[in-house]
Design a protein around this motif. Sequence first.
Motif, PDB file in Angstrom:
ATOM      1  N   UNK A  69       0.781  -1.062  -0.022  1.00  0.00           N
ATOM      2  CA  UNK A  69      -0.035   0.035  -0.176  1.00  0.00           C
ATOM      3  C   UNK A  69       0.695   1.297   0.001  1.00  0.00           C
ATOM      4  N   UNK A  70       1.897   1.256   0.774  1.00  0.00           N
ATOM      5  CA  UNK A  70       2.882   2.386   0.778  1.00  0.00           C
ATOM      6  C   UNK A  70       3.330   2.669  -0.571  1.00  0.00           C
ATOM      7  N   UNK A  71       4.041   1.445  -1.193  1.00  0.00           N
ATOM      8  CA  UNK A  71       4.879   1.664  -2.343  1.00  0.00           C
ATOM      9  C   UNK A  71       3.689   2.047  -3.544  1.00  0.00           C
ATOM     10  N   UNK A  72       2.542   1.841  -3.573  1.00  0.00           N
ATOM     11  CA  UNK A  72       1.632   2.140  -4.430  1.00  0.00           C
ATOM     12  C   UNK A  72       1.160   3.553  -4.337  1.00  0.00           C
ATOM     13  N   UNK A  73       0.846   3.944  -3.053  1.00  0.00           N
ATOM     14  CA  UNK A  73       0.210   5.393  -2.838  1.00  0.00           C
ATOM     15  C   UNK A  73       1.181   6.046  -1.857  1.00  0.00           C
ATOM     16  N   UNK A  74       2.274   6.256  -2.442  1.00  0.00           N
ATOM     17  CA  UNK A  74       3.429   6.992  -1.264  1.00  0.00           C
ATOM     18  C   UNK A  74       2.962   8.402  -0.981  1.00  0.00           C
ATOM     19  N   UNK A  75       2.481   9.009  -1.746  1.00  0.00           N
ATOM     20  CA  UNK A  75       1.962  10.441  -1.204  1.00  0.00           C
ATOM     21  C   UNK A  75       0.916  10.427  -0.023  1.00  0.00           C
ATOM     22  N   UNK A  76       0.123   9.547  -0.107  1.00  0.00           N
ATOM     23  CA  UNK A  76      -0.932   9.302   0.853  1.00  0.00           C
ATOM     24  C   UNK A  76      -0.322   9.064   2.343  1.00  0.00           C
ATOM     25  N   UNK A  77       1.045   8.257   2.402  1.00  0.00           N
ATOM     26  CA  UNK A  77       1.514   7.878   3.589  1.00  0.00           C
ATOM     27  C   UNK A  77       2.671   8.651   4.012  1.00  0.00           C
ATOM     28  N   UNK A  78       3.210   9.848   3.318  1.00  0.00           N
ATOM     29  CA  UNK A  78       3.989  10.727   3.686  1.00  0.00           C
ATOM     30  C   UNK A  78       3.700  11.412   5.031  1.00  0.00           C
ATOM     31  N   UNK A  79       4.729  11.327   5.987  1.00  0.00           N
ATOM     32  CA  UNK A  79       4.632  11.716   7.360  1.00  0.00           C
ATOM     33  C   UNK A  79       4.017  10.888   8.339  1.00  0.00           C
ATOM     34  N   UNK A  80       3.669   9.772   7.858  1.00  0.00           N
ATOM     35  CA  UNK A  80       2.996   8.733   8.830  1.00  0.00           C
ATOM     36  C   UNK A  80       4.045   8.074   9.478  1.00  0.00           C
ATOM     37  N   UNK A  81       4.077   7.941  10.996  1.00  0.00           N
ATOM     38  CA  UNK A  81       5.201   7.095  11.862  1.00  0.00           C
ATOM     39  C   UNK A  81       4.798   5.922  11.856  1.00  0.00           C
ATOM     40  N   UNK A  82       5.860   5.015  11.672  1.00  0.00           N
ATOM     41  CA  UNK A  82       5.528   3.510  11.714  1.00  0.00           C
ATOM     42  C   UNK A  82       6.918   2.973  12.669  1.00  0.00           C
ATOM     43  N   UNK A  83       6.185   1.767  13.054  1.00  0.00           N
ATOM     44  CA  UNK A  83       7.289   0.947  14.022  1.00  0.00           C
ATOM     45  C   UNK A  83       7.155  -0.419  13.652  1.00  0.00           C
ATOM     46  N   UNK A  84       8.204  -1.044  13.384  1.00  0.00           N
ATOM     47  CA  UNK A  84       8.309  -2.506  12.895  1.00  0.00           C
ATOM     48  C   UNK A  84       9.759  -3.087  13.075  1.00  0.00           C
ATOM     49  N   UNK A  85       9.551  -4.518  13.100  1.00  0.00           N
ATOM     50  CA  UNK A  85      10.826  -5.031  13.515  1.00  0.00           C
ATOM     51  C   UNK A  85      11.275  -5.956  11.763  1.00  0.00           C
ATOM     52  N   UNK A  86      12.682  -6.086  11.916  1.00  0.00           N
ATOM     53  CA  UNK A  86      13.076  -6.683  10.799  1.00  0.00           C
ATOM     54  C   UNK A  86      14.489  -6.865  10.900  1.00  0.00           C
ATOM     55  N   UNK A  87      15.267  -7.376   9.898  1.00  0.00           N
ATOM     56  CA  UNK A  87      16.758  -7.384   9.824  1.00  0.00           C
ATOM     57  C   UNK A  87      17.455  -6.406   9.002  1.00  0.00           C
ATOM     58  N   UNK A  88      18.670  -6.125   9.216  1.00  0.00           N
ATOM     59  CA  UNK A  88      19.524  -5.183   8.424  1.00  0.00           C
ATOM     60  C   UNK A  88      19.934  -5.795   7.247  1.00  0.00           C
ATOM     61  N   UNK A  89      19.656  -5.276   6.017  1.00  0.00           N
ATOM     62  CA  UNK A  89      19.991  -5.970   4.712  1.00  0.00           C
ATOM     63  C   UNK A  89      20.541  -4.736   4.186  1.00  0.00           C
ATOM     64  N   UNK A  90      21.788  -5.130   3.076  1.00  0.00           N
ATOM     65  CA  UNK A  90      22.054  -3.958   2.262  1.00  0.00           C
ATOM     66  C   UNK A  90      22.540  -4.592   1.152  1.00  0.00           C
ATOM     67  N   UNK A  91      22.432  -3.707   0.026  1.00  0.00           N
ATOM     68  CA  UNK A  91      22.748  -4.043  -1.348  1.00  0.00           C
ATOM     69  C   UNK A  91      23.956  -2.956  -1.837  1.00  0.00           C
ATOM     70  N   UNK A  92      24.537  -3.260  -2.815  1.00  0.00           N
ATOM     71  CA  UNK A  92      25.816  -2.498  -2.917  1.00  0.00           C
ATOM     72  C   UNK A  92      25.459  -1.120  -3.328  1.00  0.00           C
ATOM     73  N   UNK A  93      24.556  -0.574  -3.942  1.00  0.00           N
ATOM     74  CA  UNK A  93      24.470   0.770  -4.301  1.00  0.00           C
ATOM     75  C   UNK A  93      23.732   1.520  -3.358  1.00  0.00           C
ATOM     76  N   UNK A  94      23.763   1.171  -2.047  1.00  0.00           N
ATOM     77  CA  UNK A  94      23.222   2.098  -0.872  1.00  0.00           C
ATOM     78  C   UNK A  94      24.197   2.853  -0.438  1.00  0.00           C
ATOM     79  N   UNK A  95      23.754   4.021   0.107  1.00  0.00           N
ATOM     80  CA  UNK A  95      24.947   5.134   0.904  1.00  0.00           C
ATOM     81  C   UNK A  95      25.078   4.371   2.033  1.00  0.00           C
ATOM     82  N   UNK A  96      26.191   4.973   2.802  1.00  0.00           N
ATOM     83  CA  UNK A  96      26.579   4.476   4.351  1.00  0.00           C
ATOM     84  C   UNK A  96      25.284   4.740   5.336  1.00  0.00           C
ATOM     85  N   UNK A  97      24.466   5.536   5.094  1.00  0.00           N
ATOM     86  CA  UNK A  97      23.490   5.871   5.785  1.00  0.00           C
ATOM     87  C   UNK A  97      21.905   5.249   5.630  1.00  0.00           C
TER      88      UNK A  97
END
Length: 182
Positions: A69-97
């Motif tokens: 839902x968030x990916x399909x309607x980004x503008x509707x969810x901008x500013x919404x605060x969320x809390x969730x659990x997952x694991x850290x995953x990185x791909x090569x083209x991400x920045x250090x932050x």
Amino acid sequence: MFIYNFKVNGGKIFKYFFTGIVILIIVILIFVSIKLFVGAKNNKSISSCLPQSNVSVISAKNYTNVLKAVHENIDDYVGVKIQFTGYVYRVLDLTDAQFILARDMIISSDFQYVIVGFLCEYENAQDFVNETWVELTGEITKGNYHGDMPIVKVTEIKTVDKPNEEYVYPPDDTYIPTSGVL
């Protein structure tokens, strides 16, 4: 003795009956049209998977529905605060932050899975190594990563143990697995 003679004109009865039916159909169409347009004006969001409270907690059960839902309607969810659990995953083209707060989504009965998640930005992201389970709180913003993308600006993050519900499932049986897509 009085005798009444009624002459029934079939043509006039048919005309009155037909006119009445046409008027009834027109009234029903007007009523339905008004209800449809008034209902559409009152519905501001197409799909609201997140409650509009201060911080919306995402669980394993609604994770992929919210993600979709968030990916399909980004503008509707901008500013919404969320809390969730997952694991850290990185791909090569991400920045250090940047990192992806990921979950494994089961796509077949023999436990084949794909990695899904939210792109997150956190100033001290390098403090968390890959595959570290974390719980974070952040705000959804609109950013750019190979096109428009929701990005979670992390405000709080802490290391947690791997949850009992480690895997998530496709959103509402509408997911179509694809190959070769990052």
